[in-house]
Scaffold this active site. Sequence first.
Site, PDB file in Angstrom:
ATOM      1  N   ARG A  12     135.884 -23.362 -25.141  1.00  9.57           N
ATOM      2  CA  ARG A  12     134.738 -22.128 -25.214  1.00  9.57           C
ATOM      3  C   ARG A  12     133.410 -22.577 -25.803  1.00  9.57           C
ATOM      4  O   ARG A  12     132.067 -22.338 -25.417  1.00  9.57           O
ATOM      5  CB  ARG A  12     135.235 -21.022 -25.808  1.00  9.57           C
ATOM      6  CG  ARG A  12     136.580 -20.465 -24.787  1.00  9.57           C
ATOM      7  CD  ARG A  12     137.323 -19.264 -25.509  1.00  9.57           C
ATOM      8  NE  ARG A  12     138.230 -18.820 -24.584  1.00  9.57           N
ATOM      9  CZ  ARG A  12     139.123 -17.712 -24.770  1.00  9.57           C
ATOM     10  NH1 ARG A  12     139.050 -17.085 -25.966  1.00  9.57           N
ATOM     11  NH2 ARG A  12     139.854 -17.344 -24.121  1.00  9.57           N
ATOM     12  N   HIS A  58     133.106 -12.877 -29.036  1.00  6.64           N
ATOM     13  CA  HIS A  58     134.477 -12.510 -28.473  1.00  6.64           C
ATOM     14  C   HIS A  58     135.359 -12.509 -29.824  1.00  6.64           C
ATOM     15  O   HIS A  58     136.056 -11.545 -30.215  1.00  6.64           O
ATOM     16  CB  HIS A  58     134.876 -13.534 -27.637  1.00  6.64           C
ATOM     17  CG  HIS A  58     136.050 -13.421 -27.070  1.00  6.64           C
ATOM     18  ND1 HIS A  58     136.523 -12.042 -26.353  1.00  6.64           N
ATOM     19  CD2 HIS A  58     137.403 -14.269 -26.845  1.00  6.64           C
ATOM     20  CE1 HIS A  58     137.868 -12.283 -26.038  1.00  6.64           C
ATOM     21  NE2 HIS A  58     138.281 -13.583 -26.274  1.00  6.64           N
TER      22      HIS A  58
END
Length: 639
Positions: free
Chosen positions: A332, A403
């Site tokens: 990510r 996130h």
Amino acid sequence: MASNFDSRIPGGPLDSKWTQHKFNMKLVNPANKRKHSVIVVGTGLAGASAAASMGELGYQVKAFCVHESPRRAHSVAAQGGINAAKNYQNDGDSIFRLFYDTVKGGDFRAREANVYRLAQLSVDIIDQAVAQGVPLAREYGGLLANRSFGGAQVSRTFYARGQTGQQLLLGAYSGMMRQVDGGNVQLYSRREMLDLVMIDGKARGIIVRNLLTGEIESHEADCVVMCTGGYSNVFFLSTNAMACAVTAAWRAHKRGAYFANPCFTQIHPTCIPVHGDLQSKLTLMSESLRNDGRVWVPKNKGDKRAAKDIPEAERDYYLERIYPSFGNLAPRDIASRQAKFRCDEGRGVGETGQAVYLDFSDAIKRLGRDKIAERYGNLFQMYEKITGENPYETPMKIYPAPHYTMGGLWVDYNLMSTIPGLFVAGEANFSDHGANRLGASALMQGLADGYFVVPYTVSDYIANNKVEKVSTSHEAFKAAAEGVRAEISKLMSVKGTRTVDSFHKELGRLMWEHCGMSRNEKGLKEALVQIPKLREAFWSDVRIPGDANEINTELEKACRVADFIELGELMCRDALERKESCGGHFRDEYQTPDNEALRDDQNFCHVAAWEWKGASQPPVRHQEELKFENIKLSARSYK
């Protein structure tokens, strides 16, 4: 600054540490468990599984939920899956490979012992979920299905379409409610923890606000297990639910729990881009979509043609080009930075230029629309409802967004903080992900901690400590409750001109600009000038309508934002002190010639754990040195 706080990592071979440690820990006999009480704060995956497990053992558990039902915990938002080293696909997976991928994925900034235990326990989680009836996807022959996630070259991610978190939470919730029905767990909904109560240096209870009545309540127990999630809402715009906050963890930090690696925050590469100034949160598009979706931008700067009008030869599938071994399933942090680089070059798409394409046209041609709908239908439907665009016909537009948070309260191998009797599980602790979490590992950690670690370590703590019975009439409870009331009274009395959200948005802009996907010394120093000014303005000009002794969502938000402001300052301080790039912490000054993170293992191969010294004193930075005896420290490469 070095410190001698003890991580309590057991000796012996890596693959037998946890097994031997479980045997060496003391037990509480079944009849005596009924005499002991445990508070669990938070009822998401970690909290619900911990409450269910300890209730099943016979402890008297008090579980506290900020929502009206535990089923609304933010764990339900997890879409794509949960990792486990079952090797059903026979593609070379193993407990050691999951351990290796997780340590490497975290850029060598996590403890080997904790990560290996997580990999070991992953296989038990799947068995637990199946026994509970969690509807994990299956292959035609009946075996549980797997798909791939970022940072791995095997298929180890179990899933329930795009609702994995929700389905796993329902399993843990049903286990907990069984104990509620049996009388071993008392569930307190619509309560928010506002302080930790300590007696004789040990965690003995909490102070909560009843969000329906405004009443300040005191609750005692033999120990406290905190499972309150992460703090990405410090950025205001994030993929987190609006109620996600750092307040419980931050109040414990102020009572003496060290806060570890606060600057390690994760920016998820696959989110629906920001669409306006009035937006209050962002929406995640599952990482599972990168199994079949291809990420690209136009090769030419400023190319604003529709995606269908850009021929194949003029498209840059940049993740496939730069990382041929992992392609669109690069981790990510790497995928996020590459998206930012492309947009900064002027090759972003959409009206704002702050987006890249996630294109399923090749997969639809190869597999058919029905198969793609079977795999991702609810995610496609969600995307179309929010954007008005049909992703079966035109590529999704995505952009990175805050996130997950790898930082959190420091814990030892037993998941106990620097406060005796305060255990921290799930995303609220720092322990397993280093500087970057691989996809599908959050659910794994939350359930491993709740089902299989905390029940053992809490029992060992209770067996080893003579815990005197206390009541909420104790002076420590009275003082803590009075402190909470005084803070609420102070907030309500400001009667300024600005809304709580206006301060939160200003903080979020500061944090995103100076401590977001990339950081540098100049920006971090600027943030450390601006955030104290914002804190002063907040306490002199915030306006909270209504009354404290009733439902008051603005007061709830104000308490959380006050803590976010203080946390934001610590995050910037932590990022400034860590003069290297690793995982999600990317300092512009420390990068390789091809723009990859440049670690400094000689000076920063450690956990930074911060000790609160008061509002007027700078915090103290402690270090827990990290040792890699089973995996060689090496440059992290996915090429």
